[in-house]
Design a protein around this motif. Sequence first.
Motif, PDB file in Angstrom:
ATOM      1  N   THR A 112      52.223  40.515  11.628  1.00  0.00           N
ATOM      2  CA  THR A 112      51.162  39.940  12.439  1.00  0.00           C
ATOM      3  C   THR A 112      51.633  39.699  13.864  1.00  0.00           C
ATOM      4  OG1 THR A 112      50.137  38.881  10.519  1.00  0.00           O
ATOM      5  CG2 THR A 112      49.596  37.976  12.682  1.00  0.00           C
ATOM      6  N   TYR A 113      52.792  39.062  13.994  1.00  0.00           N
ATOM      7  CA  TYR A 113      53.339  38.739  15.317  1.00  0.00           C
ATOM      8  C   TYR A 113      53.667  40.002  16.105  1.00  0.00           C
ATOM      9  CZ  TYR A 113      56.793  36.885  18.684  1.00  0.00           C
ATOM     10  OH  TYR A 113      57.500  36.574  19.819  1.00  0.00           O
ATOM     11  N   GLY A 114      54.365  40.942  15.476  1.00  0.00           N
ATOM     12  CA  GLY A 114      54.722  42.178  16.163  1.00  0.00           C
ATOM     13  C   GLY A 114      53.511  42.991  16.570  1.00  0.00           C
ATOM     14  N   GLY A 115      52.510  42.999  15.705  1.00  0.00           N
ATOM     15  CA  GLY A 115      51.295  43.737  16.024  1.00  0.00           C
ATOM     16  C   GLY A 115      50.556  43.185  17.220  1.00  0.00           C
ATOM     17  N   GLU A 116      50.651  41.892  17.434  1.00  0.00           N
ATOM     18  CA  GLU A 116      49.940  41.286  18.554  1.00  0.00           C
ATOM     19  C   GLU A 116      50.425  41.804  19.904  1.00  0.00           C
ATOM     20  OE1 GLU A 116      47.175  39.354  18.808  1.00  0.00           O
ATOM     21  OE2 GLU A 116      47.050  39.957  16.706  1.00  0.00           O
ATOM     22  N   PHE A 117      51.681  42.224  19.996  1.00  0.00           N
ATOM     23  CA  PHE A 117      52.153  42.803  21.258  1.00  0.00           C
ATOM     24  C   PHE A 117      51.468  44.135  21.530  1.00  0.00           C
ATOM     25  CE2 PHE A 117      55.604  39.894  20.190  1.00  0.00           C
ATOM     26  CZ  PHE A 117      55.725  39.216  21.399  1.00  0.00           C
ATOM     27  N   LEU A 118      51.194  44.898  20.475  1.00  0.00           N
ATOM     28  CA  LEU A 118      50.456  46.148  20.650  1.00  0.00           C
ATOM     29  C   LEU A 118      49.042  45.873  21.132  1.00  0.00           C
ATOM     30  CD1 LEU A 118      51.613  47.909  17.365  1.00  0.00           C
ATOM     31  CD2 LEU A 118      52.479  48.341  19.679  1.00  0.00           C
ATOM     32  N   ARG A 119      48.387  44.898  20.505  1.00  0.00           N
ATOM     33  CA  ARG A 119      47.014  44.585  20.903  1.00  0.00           C
ATOM     34  C   ARG A 119      46.972  43.991  22.312  1.00  0.00           C
ATOM     35  NH1 ARG A 119      42.738  41.545  17.058  1.00  0.00           N
ATOM     36  NH2 ARG A 119      44.387  39.999  16.810  1.00  0.00           N
ATOM     37  N   TRP A 120      47.893  43.033  22.583  1.00  0.00           N
ATOM     38  CA  TRP A 120      47.886  42.370  23.887  1.00  0.00           C
ATOM     39  C   TRP A 120      48.108  43.363  25.024  1.00  0.00           C
ATOM     40  CZ3 TRP A 120      46.607  37.901  26.149  1.00  0.00           C
ATOM     41  CH2 TRP A 120      47.111  37.651  27.416  1.00  0.00           C
ATOM     42  N   PHE A 121      49.120  44.207  24.898  1.00  0.00           N
ATOM     43  CA  PHE A 121      49.431  45.113  25.992  1.00  0.00           C
ATOM     44  C   PHE A 121      48.501  46.323  26.035  1.00  0.00           C
ATOM     45  CE2 PHE A 121      53.450  42.721  25.907  1.00  0.00           C
ATOM     46  CZ  PHE A 121      53.447  42.320  27.230  1.00  0.00           C
ATOM     47  N   SER A 122      47.790  46.595  24.938  1.00  0.00           N
ATOM     48  CA  SER A 122      46.740  47.605  25.022  1.00  0.00           C
ATOM     49  C   SER A 122      45.644  47.136  25.978  1.00  0.00           C
ATOM     50  CB  SER A 122      46.138  47.876  23.635  1.00  0.00           C
ATOM     51  OG  SER A 122      45.289  46.819  23.206  1.00  0.00           O
ATOM     52  N   GLU A 123      45.458  45.829  26.052  1.00  0.00           N
ATOM     53  CA  GLU A 123      44.455  45.256  26.955  1.00  0.00           C
ATOM     54  C   GLU A 123      45.004  45.090  28.369  1.00  0.00           C
ATOM     55  OE1 GLU A 123      43.968  41.757  24.670  1.00  0.00           O
ATOM     56  OE2 GLU A 123      42.534  42.634  23.266  1.00  0.00           O
ATOM     57  N   GLU A 124      46.299  44.759  28.470  1.00  0.00           N
ATOM     58  CA  GLU A 124      46.904  44.567  29.786  1.00  0.00           C
ATOM     59  C   GLU A 124      47.024  45.871  30.571  1.00  0.00           C
ATOM     60  OE1 GLU A 124      48.361  41.329  31.265  1.00  0.00           O
ATOM     61  OE2 GLU A 124      46.541  41.142  30.055  1.00  0.00           O
ATOM     62  N   MET A 164      60.757  42.865  17.736  1.00  0.00           N
ATOM     63  CA  MET A 164      61.581  43.129  18.909  1.00  0.00           C
ATOM     64  C   MET A 164      61.307  44.518  19.481  1.00  0.00           C
ATOM     65  SD  MET A 164      63.146  40.278  19.377  1.00  0.00           S
ATOM     66  CE  MET A 164      61.565  39.638  18.779  1.00  0.00           C
ATOM     67  N   ALA A 165      60.948  45.453  18.621  1.00  0.00           N
ATOM     68  CA  ALA A 165      60.588  46.790  19.105  1.00  0.00           C
ATOM     69  C   ALA A 165      59.232  46.783  19.802  1.00  0.00           C
ATOM     70  CB  ALA A 165      60.585  47.787  17.950  1.00  0.00           C
ATOM     71  N   THR A 166      58.227  46.172  19.190  1.00  0.00           N
ATOM     72  CA  THR A 166      56.895  46.178  19.804  1.00  0.00           C
ATOM     73  C   THR A 166      56.869  45.344  21.070  1.00  0.00           C
ATOM     74  OG1 THR A 166      56.146  44.316  18.434  1.00  0.00           O
ATOM     75  CG2 THR A 166      55.735  46.538  17.590  1.00  0.00           C
ATOM     76  N   ARG A 167      57.677  44.273  21.121  1.00  0.00           N
ATOM     77  CA  ARG A 167      57.697  43.398  22.295  1.00  0.00           C
ATOM     78  C   ARG A 167      58.241  44.122  23.519  1.00  0.00           C
ATOM     79  NH1 ARG A 167      60.162  37.462  21.466  1.00  0.00           N
ATOM     80  NH2 ARG A 167      62.141  38.329  22.220  1.00  0.00           N
ATOM     81  N   LYS A 168      59.042  45.149  23.317  1.00  0.00           N
ATOM     82  CA  LYS A 168      59.584  45.924  24.429  1.00  0.00           C
ATOM     83  C   LYS A 168      58.795  47.217  24.655  1.00  0.00           C
ATOM     84  CE  LYS A 168      64.327  44.246  23.670  1.00  0.00           C
ATOM     85  NZ  LYS A 168      64.374  43.330  24.808  1.00  0.00           N
ATOM     86  N   ILE A 169      58.507  47.931  23.567  1.00  0.00           N
ATOM     87  CA  ILE A 169      57.849  49.229  23.712  1.00  0.00           C
ATOM     88  C   ILE A 169      56.431  49.086  24.253  1.00  0.00           C
ATOM     89  CG2 ILE A 169      56.909  51.189  22.408  1.00  0.00           C
ATOM     90  CD1 ILE A 169      59.363  51.032  20.607  1.00  0.00           C
ATOM     91  N   ARG A 465      61.144  38.058  31.411  1.00  0.00           N
ATOM     92  CA  ARG A 465      60.228  37.511  30.414  1.00  0.00           C
ATOM     93  C   ARG A 465      59.578  38.646  29.626  1.00  0.00           C
ATOM     94  NH1 ARG A 465      62.819  33.889  31.586  1.00  0.00           N
ATOM     95  NH2 ARG A 465      62.268  31.723  32.075  1.00  0.00           N
ATOM     96  N   GLU A 466      59.329  38.388  28.341  1.00  0.00           N
ATOM     97  CA  GLU A 466      58.626  39.335  27.474  1.00  0.00           C
ATOM     98  C   GLU A 466      57.369  38.665  26.949  1.00  0.00           C
ATOM     99  OE1 GLU A 466      62.068  42.216  25.721  1.00  0.00           O
ATOM    100  OE2 GLU A 466      61.872  40.288  24.693  1.00  0.00           O
ATOM    101  N   GLY A 467      56.272  39.421  26.891  1.00  0.00           N
ATOM    102  CA  GLY A 467      55.000  38.845  26.461  1.00  0.00           C
ATOM    103  C   GLY A 467      54.224  38.283  27.630  1.00  0.00           C
ATOM    104  N   GLY A 468      52.958  37.962  27.369  1.00  0.00           N
ATOM    105  CA  GLY A 468      52.106  37.405  28.398  1.00  0.00           C
ATOM    106  C   GLY A 468      51.802  38.403  29.504  1.00  0.00           C
ATOM    107  N   SER A 469      51.108  37.931  30.521  1.00  0.00           N
ATOM    108  CA  SER A 469      50.834  38.797  31.665  1.00  0.00           C
ATOM    109  C   SER A 469      52.115  39.097  32.429  1.00  0.00           C
ATOM    110  CB  SER A 469      49.815  38.137  32.596  1.00  0.00           C
ATOM    111  OG  SER A 469      50.282  36.869  33.036  1.00  0.00           O
TER     112      SER A 469
END
Length: 486
Positions: A112-124, A164-169, A465-469
């Motif tokens: 769930t947590y890792g997937g959220e980076f994909l969703r968040w940055f798909s929007e960013e 850690m992979a999704t947060r960077k990729i 920083r990783e995550g967020g805007s």
Amino acid sequence: MTTEAELLAKIPTGLFIGGEWRDASDGSTLDVLDPATGKALVSIADATVEDGAAALDAAVAAQADWAATPARARGEILRRAFDLLQERREEFALLMTLEMGKPLAEANGEVTYGGEFLRWFSEEAARLTGRYGTNPEGTGTMIVSQQPVGPTFLITPWNFPLAMATRKIAPALAAGCTVVLKPAALTPLTSLAFAQLLVDAGLPAGVVNVVTTSRSQELSAPIIADSRLRKLSFTGSTGVGQALLRQSADNVLRTSMELGGNAPFVIFEDADLDAAIEGALAAKFRNIGQACTAANRFIVHSSIAEEFTARVTERVQAMKIGRGTEEGVQIGPLIDDRAVAKCVALVNDAVSRGATLHTGGTAIEGEGSYFAPAVLSGVAPGSDILREEIFGPVLAVSTFDTEAEAIAAANDTEYGLVSYVFTTDQGRAQRLIGALETGMMGLNVGVLSNAAAPFGGVKQSGIGREGGSEGIHEYLSTKYTMAPLG
């Protein structure tokens, strides 16, 4: 439901370079072990220096086209990857439990947590902006734009193989950067499965390349020294991060470093003790204590320390220990025998200096890398456990009497990743936000990581920083253009 054998049989075991799966150039392999048994799960390709160079070649070749790909298209690929991850969540959770040891329930949480980076940055991806306006002198037009930094080298740790992979990729791809990913040799299978998922989501060849290796320093050094690489992102120990920063200096690489932690967990006399205990258990025992955000030093007001210690000891003694795939298990194996030995040594050092061991603190005999979760109280200043990152299920309690003492104890470390504070005094809470030398703070909560928030530390806990805007800007360069008016 997919069985363990069926899952392992479908995981790619090669290197992923230029959109193709291939063996190591010298044919070598490495075994991935199950920490619950110490036995090999599968053998995978063990990349050479030549393989690392080929991966960077592929990323460089794909960079221009990927940067020119419309932001919306990049975002849609990330969104498809998010959707596919939800469909395959049971397989990814099981895979992480097998190669890392965490309980299956926690592995599901990481999906769930890792997937959220994909969703968040798909929007960013589609929200990147610049500035346009007349200069103050009225003589020209200023244009400020954002451009991808270029090919990136991402090095991930073993403790959160997916997140850690999704947060960077995810931010790299959203920004228009291509990637060479080097996952930890202890837990590479999740990254290989994720690479296949990206292919299935429509990612073009060469945009993400994955090299698994037991020869990390040997492979990484020439990639970092290559003038075509423009960005290095690393999560791991401070010592390794410092070495990578030195290597990055020659080419003045953009770097992001998420390094070690020594998180204080401060409980004041006015705290809601029930909430503090729940927060303490979450902050300490999540991921079996193997997290940079794990609470390391419990700094508890002397008036409530005895009750706090007694109650957390009772909860820890009730924790079920076993293989992460077993129902109800809360404490799985540590990553390897070295991790167990470190925890035992830290406990023994604290006890030799006068600390009281209330439960656990020993290696568990038999198959696998198991350690009995421990609670210590009366931990003396100077104990190793107060200076070093524990990275295991050991809850160490020391006491304070005044707010100033608590702040001094919390800041008495070269690290500054995260702190936790439990108090019902809002004035004190505001003072602590300013006084504690950390990049993040949990106020009356024991878990704070979120894809929409900037993750990172100060002092020797890292830079960037990783995550967020903020996360996507780690992969962007700001360009200023002056043009004539009209």
